[in-house]
Design a protein around this motif. Sequence first.
Motif, PDB file in Angstrom:
ATOM      1  N   LYS A 193      -3.942   4.334  19.634  1.00  0.00           N
ATOM      2  CA  LYS A 193      -2.490   4.516  19.527  1.00  0.00           C
ATOM      3  C   LYS A 193      -2.117   4.948  18.101  1.00  0.00           C
ATOM      4  CE  LYS A 193       1.854   2.170  20.463  1.00  0.00           C
ATOM      5  NZ  LYS A 193       2.496   0.927  20.873  1.00  0.00           N
ATOM      6  N   HIS A 194      -2.746   4.334  17.137  1.00  0.00           N
ATOM      7  CA  HIS A 194      -2.506   4.671  15.735  1.00  0.00           C
ATOM      8  C   HIS A 194      -2.917   6.122  15.464  1.00  0.00           C
ATOM      9  CE1 HIS A 194      -3.084   3.331  11.256  1.00  0.00           C
ATOM     10  NE2 HIS A 194      -2.338   4.406  11.366  1.00  0.00           N
ATOM     11  N   LEU A 195      -4.075   6.499  15.924  1.00  0.00           N
ATOM     12  CA  LEU A 195      -4.573   7.856  15.729  1.00  0.00           C
ATOM     13  C   LEU A 195      -3.638   8.878  16.372  1.00  0.00           C
ATOM     14  CD1 LEU A 195      -6.755   9.697  14.631  1.00  0.00           C
ATOM     15  CD2 LEU A 195      -8.060   9.301  16.720  1.00  0.00           C
ATOM     16  N   THR A 196      -3.141   8.573  17.560  1.00  0.00           N
ATOM     17  CA  THR A 196      -2.205   9.463  18.240  1.00  0.00           C
ATOM     18  C   THR A 196      -0.941   9.661  17.400  1.00  0.00           C
ATOM     19  OG1 THR A 196      -3.041   8.786  20.400  1.00  0.00           O
ATOM     20  CG2 THR A 196      -0.844   9.787  20.351  1.00  0.00           C
ATOM     21  N   GLN A 197      -0.440   8.574  16.816  1.00  0.00           N
ATOM     22  CA  GLN A 197       0.762   8.684  15.971  1.00  0.00           C
ATOM     23  C   GLN A 197       0.488   9.507  14.720  1.00  0.00           C
ATOM     24  OE1 GLN A 197       3.444   5.681  15.027  1.00  0.00           O
ATOM     25  NE2 GLN A 197       4.302   6.026  17.050  1.00  0.00           N
ATOM     26  N   VAL A 198      -0.664   9.319  14.104  1.00  0.00           N
ATOM     27  CA  VAL A 198      -1.008  10.090  12.908  1.00  0.00           C
ATOM     28  C   VAL A 198      -1.038  11.578  13.252  1.00  0.00           C
ATOM     29  CG1 VAL A 198      -2.838  10.587  11.234  1.00  0.00           C
ATOM     30  CG2 VAL A 198      -2.230   8.221  11.741  1.00  0.00           C
ATOM     31  N   LYS A 199      -1.623  11.916  14.389  1.00  0.00           N
ATOM     32  CA  LYS A 199      -1.654  13.317  14.834  1.00  0.00           C
ATOM     33  C   LYS A 199      -0.241  13.836  15.091  1.00  0.00           C
ATOM     34  CE  LYS A 199      -6.160  13.304  17.123  1.00  0.00           C
ATOM     35  NZ  LYS A 199      -6.808  13.409  18.451  1.00  0.00           N
ATOM     36  N   GLN A 200       0.566  13.017  15.766  1.00  0.00           N
ATOM     37  CA  GLN A 200       1.935  13.400  16.104  1.00  0.00           C
ATOM     38  C   GLN A 200       2.755  13.678  14.840  1.00  0.00           C
ATOM     39  OE1 GLN A 200       4.010  10.434  18.363  1.00  0.00           O
ATOM     40  NE2 GLN A 200       5.924  11.556  18.379  1.00  0.00           N
ATOM     41  N   LYS A 244       1.549  14.527  11.992  1.00  0.00           N
ATOM     42  CA  LYS A 244       0.783  15.469  11.170  1.00  0.00           C
ATOM     43  C   LYS A 244       0.338  14.872   9.832  1.00  0.00           C
ATOM     44  CE  LYS A 244       2.544  19.401  13.410  1.00  0.00           C
ATOM     45  NZ  LYS A 244       3.521  20.026  13.964  1.00  0.00           N
ATOM     46  N   GLY A 245      -0.110  13.616   9.882  1.00  0.00           N
ATOM     47  CA  GLY A 245      -0.648  12.958   8.686  1.00  0.00           C
ATOM     48  C   GLY A 245       0.376  12.276   7.822  1.00  0.00           C
ATOM     49  N   ASN A 246       1.656  12.394   8.160  1.00  0.00           N
ATOM     50  CA  ASN A 246       2.678  11.702   7.386  1.00  0.00           C
ATOM     51  C   ASN A 246       2.731  10.229   7.782  1.00  0.00           C
ATOM     52  OD1 ASN A 246       3.697  13.976   5.889  1.00  0.00           O
ATOM     53  ND2 ASN A 246       4.545  14.727   7.832  1.00  0.00           N
ATOM     54  N   ALA A 247       3.572   9.469   7.118  1.00  0.00           N
ATOM     55  CA  ALA A 247       3.666   8.034   7.360  1.00  0.00           C
ATOM     56  C   ALA A 247       4.027   7.742   8.821  1.00  0.00           C
ATOM     57  CB  ALA A 247       4.705   7.414   6.436  1.00  0.00           C
ATOM     58  N   THR A 248       3.440   6.693   9.351  1.00  0.00           N
ATOM     59  CA  THR A 248       3.722   6.234  10.707  1.00  0.00           C
ATOM     60  C   THR A 248       4.292   4.834  10.617  1.00  0.00           C
ATOM     61  OG1 THR A 248       1.572   5.213  11.058  1.00  0.00           O
ATOM     62  CG2 THR A 248       1.755   7.561  11.587  1.00  0.00           C
ATOM     63  N   LYS A 249       4.602   4.260  11.760  1.00  0.00           N
ATOM     64  CA  LYS A 249       5.155   2.893  11.749  1.00  0.00           C
ATOM     65  C   LYS A 249       4.066   1.851  11.475  1.00  0.00           C
ATOM     66  CE  LYS A 249       4.855   1.757  16.640  1.00  0.00           C
ATOM     67  NZ  LYS A 249       5.518   1.099  17.737  1.00  0.00           N
ATOM     68  N   PRO A 270       0.830  -1.207   0.000  1.00  0.00           N
ATOM     69  CA  PRO A 270       0.000   0.000   0.000  1.00  0.00           C
ATOM     70  C   PRO A 270       0.861   1.252   0.000  1.00  0.00           C
ATOM     71  CG  PRO A 270       0.041  -0.968   2.168  1.00  0.00           C
ATOM     72  CD  PRO A 270       0.769  -1.917   1.252  1.00  0.00           C
ATOM     73  N   SER A 271       0.260   2.389  -0.283  1.00  0.00           N
ATOM     74  CA  SER A 271       0.986   3.658  -0.253  1.00  0.00           C
ATOM     75  C   SER A 271       1.448   3.946   1.167  1.00  0.00           C
ATOM     76  CB  SER A 271       0.083   4.773  -0.764  1.00  0.00           C
ATOM     77  OG  SER A 271      -0.977   4.970   0.150  1.00  0.00           O
ATOM     78  N   GLN A 272       2.284   4.953   1.317  1.00  0.00           N
ATOM     79  CA  GLN A 272       2.852   5.279   2.620  1.00  0.00           C
ATOM     80  C   GLN A 272       1.992   6.228   3.450  1.00  0.00           C
ATOM     81  OE1 GLN A 272       5.696   3.826   3.908  1.00  0.00           O
ATOM     82  NE2 GLN A 272       5.327   2.522   2.165  1.00  0.00           N
ATOM     83  N   SER A 273       0.900   6.726   2.901  1.00  0.00           N
ATOM     84  CA  SER A 273       0.067   7.645   3.671  1.00  0.00           C
ATOM     85  C   SER A 273      -0.677   6.888   4.767  1.00  0.00           C
ATOM     86  CB  SER A 273      -0.932   8.363   2.763  1.00  0.00           C
ATOM     87  OG  SER A 273      -1.811   7.436   2.177  1.00  0.00           O
ATOM     88  N   PRO A 274      -0.886   7.529   5.910  1.00  0.00           N
ATOM     89  CA  PRO A 274      -1.595   6.831   6.995  1.00  0.00           C
ATOM     90  C   PRO A 274      -3.046   6.577   6.600  1.00  0.00           C
ATOM     91  CG  PRO A 274      -1.307   9.132   7.559  1.00  0.00           C
ATOM     92  CD  PRO A 274      -0.551   8.907   6.272  1.00  0.00           C
ATOM     93  N   ASP A 275      -3.527   5.424   6.914  1.00  0.00           N
ATOM     94  CA  ASP A 275      -4.901   5.079   6.600  1.00  0.00           C
ATOM     95  C   ASP A 275      -5.550   4.577   7.875  1.00  0.00           C
ATOM     96  OD1 ASP A 275      -7.325   4.106   5.626  1.00  0.00           O
ATOM     97  OD2 ASP A 275      -6.409   3.601   3.714  1.00  0.00           O
ATOM     98  N   LEU A 276      -6.597   5.234   8.283  1.00  0.00           N
ATOM     99  CA  LEU A 276      -7.251   4.873   9.534  1.00  0.00           C
ATOM    100  C   LEU A 276      -8.375   3.871   9.332  1.00  0.00           C
ATOM    101  CD1 LEU A 276      -7.290   8.417  11.165  1.00  0.00           C
ATOM    102  CD2 LEU A 276      -5.667   6.549  11.521  1.00  0.00           C
ATOM    103  N   ASN A 277      -8.516   3.360   8.131  1.00  0.00           N
ATOM    104  CA  ASN A 277      -9.518   2.346   7.842  1.00  0.00           C
ATOM    105  C   ASN A 277      -8.904   0.978   8.158  1.00  0.00           C
ATOM    106  OD1 ASN A 277     -11.345   0.563   6.762  1.00  0.00           O
ATOM    107  ND2 ASN A 277     -11.626   1.694   4.861  1.00  0.00           N
TER     108      ASN A 277
END
Length: 79
Positions: A64-71, A73-78, A8-15
Amino acid sequence: MVVLPGPPSQSPDLNHIENVWPELKKCVRARRPTNLNQLHQLSQEEWAKMQPTYCGKLVEGYSKHLTQVKQFKGNATKY
Protein backbone atom coordinates in the motif's frame (compact mmCIF):
# COMPACT_ATOMS: atom_id res chain seq x y z
CA MET A 1 17.80 16.18 29.91
CA VAL A 2 18.88 14.45 26.70
CA VAL A 3 17.52 15.97 23.48
CA LEU A 4 16.43 13.46 20.85
CA PRO A 5 16.54 14.29 17.11
CA GLY A 6 13.53 15.91 15.42
CA PRO A 7 11.12 14.40 12.91
CA PRO A 8 12.34 12.68 9.74
CA SER A 9 12.39 14.48 6.40
CA GLN A 10 9.25 14.53 4.27
CA SER A 11 10.60 12.38 1.44
CA PRO A 12 9.09 8.90 1.18
CA ASP A 13 11.30 6.22 2.63
CA LEU A 14 10.61 2.61 1.82
CA ASN A 15 13.00 1.31 4.46
CA HIS A 16 10.88 -0.10 7.30
CA ILE A 17 13.40 0.83 9.97
CA GLU A 18 12.55 4.49 9.31
CA ASN A 19 9.04 3.75 10.59
CA VAL A 20 10.38 2.02 13.69
CA TRP A 21 12.49 4.98 14.89
CA PRO A 22 9.54 7.23 15.88
CA GLU A 23 8.01 4.42 17.95
CA LEU A 24 11.31 3.68 19.66
CA LYS A 25 11.90 7.39 20.26
CA LYS A 26 8.42 7.77 21.82
CA CYS A 27 9.02 4.85 24.20
CA VAL A 28 12.47 6.07 25.24
CA ARG A 29 11.30 9.67 25.65
CA ALA A 30 8.48 8.52 27.96
CA ARG A 31 11.13 7.11 30.31
CA ARG A 32 12.94 10.50 30.42
CA PRO A 33 16.65 9.67 30.11
CA THR A 34 18.89 12.29 31.74
CA ASN A 35 22.30 11.39 30.30
CA LEU A 36 23.83 9.52 27.37
CA ASN A 37 24.47 6.33 29.33
CA GLN A 38 20.86 6.19 30.41
CA LEU A 39 19.71 7.01 26.86
CA HIS A 40 21.76 4.10 25.55
CA GLN A 41 20.47 1.70 28.20
CA LEU A 42 16.81 2.69 27.79
CA SER A 43 17.08 2.51 24.00
CA GLN A 44 18.36 -1.05 24.22
CA GLU A 45 15.63 -2.03 26.68
CA GLU A 46 12.84 -0.53 24.57
CA TRP A 47 14.26 -2.11 21.40
CA ALA A 48 14.21 -5.52 23.11
CA LYS A 49 10.57 -5.00 24.12
CA MET A 50 9.43 -4.15 20.59
CA GLN A 51 7.04 -6.83 19.44
CA PRO A 52 7.68 -8.73 16.20
CA THR A 53 4.01 -8.20 15.34
CA TYR A 54 4.65 -4.42 15.17
CA CYS A 55 7.38 -4.94 12.58
CA GLY A 56 5.21 -7.49 10.78
CA LYS A 57 2.44 -4.92 10.36
CA LEU A 58 4.93 -2.54 8.76
CA VAL A 59 5.89 -5.23 6.25
CA GLU A 60 2.23 -6.09 5.56
CA GLY A 61 1.51 -2.45 4.69
CA TYR A 62 4.45 -2.19 2.31
CA SER A 63 2.51 -2.72 -0.93
CA LYS A 64 0.00 0.00 0.00
CA HIS A 65 2.86 2.34 0.85
CA LEU A 66 4.65 1.58 -2.41
CA THR A 67 1.45 2.22 -4.38
CA GLN A 68 1.11 5.65 -2.73
CA VAL A 69 4.74 6.53 -3.45
CA LYS A 70 4.17 5.67 -7.12
CA GLN A 71 0.89 7.62 -7.17
CA PHE A 72 2.55 10.73 -5.73
CA LYS A 73 5.61 10.27 -7.97
CA GLY A 74 8.05 10.09 -5.05
CA ASN A 75 6.69 13.08 -3.17
CA ALA A 76 5.56 12.93 0.46
CA THR A 77 2.78 10.48 1.31
CA LYS A 78 0.61 10.10 4.38
CA TYR A 79 3.00 7.43 5.70
